[in-house]
Write a protein that holds these residues in place. Structure first.
Motif, PDB file in Angstrom:
ATOM      1  N   SER A 149      67.532  49.503  68.176  1.00 39.07           N
ATOM      2  CA  SER A 149      68.875  51.080  67.889  1.00 39.07           C
ATOM      3  C   SER A 149      67.817  52.398  68.123  1.00 39.07           C
ATOM      4  O   SER A 149      68.488  53.006  68.630  1.00 39.07           O
ATOM      5  N   ILE A 219      73.949  40.391  67.673  1.00 32.06           N
ATOM      6  CA  ILE A 219      74.035  41.926  67.291  1.00 32.06           C
ATOM      7  C   ILE A 219      75.017  41.767  66.008  1.00 32.06           C
ATOM      8  O   ILE A 219      74.102  42.368  64.838  1.00 32.06           O
ATOM      9  N   ARG A 227      71.588  47.683  69.687  1.00 31.39           N
ATOM     10  CA  ARG A 227      72.672  47.916  70.476  1.00 31.39           C
ATOM     11  C   ARG A 227      72.465  47.516  71.286  1.00 31.39           C
ATOM     12  O   ARG A 227      71.602  47.053  72.336  1.00 31.39           O
ATOM     13  N   GLY A 278      80.402  46.424  69.868  1.00 28.42           N
ATOM     14  CA  GLY A 278      79.654  47.520  71.574  1.00 28.42           C
ATOM     15  C   GLY A 278      80.545  46.820  72.188  1.00 28.42           C
ATOM     16  O   GLY A 278      80.050  47.435  73.239  1.00 28.42           O
TER      17      GLY A 278
END
Length: 294
Positions: A149, A219, A227, A278
């Motif tokens: 990230s 993740i 990410r 995400g």
């Protein structure tokens, strides 16, 4: 009086040897024997090798991919692929048992009759189709990239040019990475994605690349610090691997996959396993299915 002989008699090796048998008659008998042998060799009715003839299907799934196929401490398998397999087996009126397959094991497990079908992030490729057949695909995904990230400057695949990527044995993801125009990378091998996760946490690699659903599962289990780049640079058609020569089973599997999307099960399973990772879940629709012509 003319004598006759049945295919059953010919296949059992019974051939009348009375005097006067003509060459033409003997040739006809040999043709009958050959036909019987071909029926047996080609898996005729009653051969028992079709998925549709089995009461219980042995399904190969991944043991190492959270969200897709993960073997728990008590020996159970959980994940999107596992749930899809259960749904499809139920639609076919079959029971199901699971066995683990890593990336390099997927096709050999089918060819060696250790599994009846494989749902283990098996992308449809021309090379694989020379060895096995596919039903589906049951899910469309894209190749993507997982980074830490804190690497906020990484927005596209080319932002990682020349940097290190973890690559898992048996996966073709790095070949697709190399196909990106102008892209170069240093590849660091690993036995599985658990090892890749260790490498990215300890900064021995800068990124992991493979199907976005695999990365999303990693993740979710990590719980933070990683990410998706959302690069989406190659569409991946994830199919059900089956052995060649079973087109009726392939058609039945495709029918079950289609129903899974129409009755809302596919969307429910995607949200169940990948919400909050995400992953782009905005479009969930029936994939264009492979043909079942072998």
């Amino acid at each position: 009086m003319r004598e006759t002989i049945s295919v059953r008699e010919a296949s059992n090796g019974w051939v009348p040897c009375k005097g006067g048998a003509t060459g033409g008659r003997m040739r006809r008998l040999l043709v009958l024997v050959s036909m019987a042998v071909l029926v047996t060799a080609c898996g005729g009715a009653g051969s028992g090798d079709s998925l549709l003839d089995k009461k219980t299907l042995v399904v190969g799934v991944r043991p190492d991919l959270p969200g897709l196929g993960l073997k728990t401490k008590d020996g159970q398998f959980v994940g999107f692929d596992v749930d899809v397999a259960r749904y499809i087996a139920d639609r076919l009126g079959k029971k199901v048992t699971f066995t683990q397959v890593l990336a390099a094991d997927r096709i050999p497990s089918l060819l060696e009759h250790k599994t009846d079908m494989v749902l283990a992030t098996l992308s449809v490729t021309p090379d694989r189709k020379t060895q096995i057949s596919y039903a589906g695909p049951y899910y469309l995904s894209y190749q993507d990239i997982l980074v830490r990230s804190e690497d906020s400057a990484v927005r596209t695949i080319r932002d990682l040019k020349g940097r290190s990527f973890c690559t898992v044995k048996g996966s073709d993801a790095t070949a697709r990475l190399a196909a990106v125009d102008g892209m170069s990378a240093r590849l660091v091998p690993a036995a599985d994605y658990n090892e890749c996760m260790t490498k990215i946490r300890t900064r021995r690699v800068d990124a992991i690349t493979t199907n976005d659903v695999i990365l999303a599962g990693l993740i979710k289990r990590a719980g933070g610090g990683l990410r998706l780049v959302n690069a989406k640079f190659a569409e991946q058609r994830t199919g059900i691997g089956i052995r060649k020569g079973d087109p009726d089973a392939c058609e039945a599997l495709n029918k079950a996959i289609t129903q899974m999307y129409y009755d809302g099960t596919a969307a429910r399973l995607v949200h169940k396993w990948f919400d909050g990772t995400g992953l782009d879940e905005s479009i969930i629709e029936v994939p264009q299915l492979e043909g079942c012509d072998d």
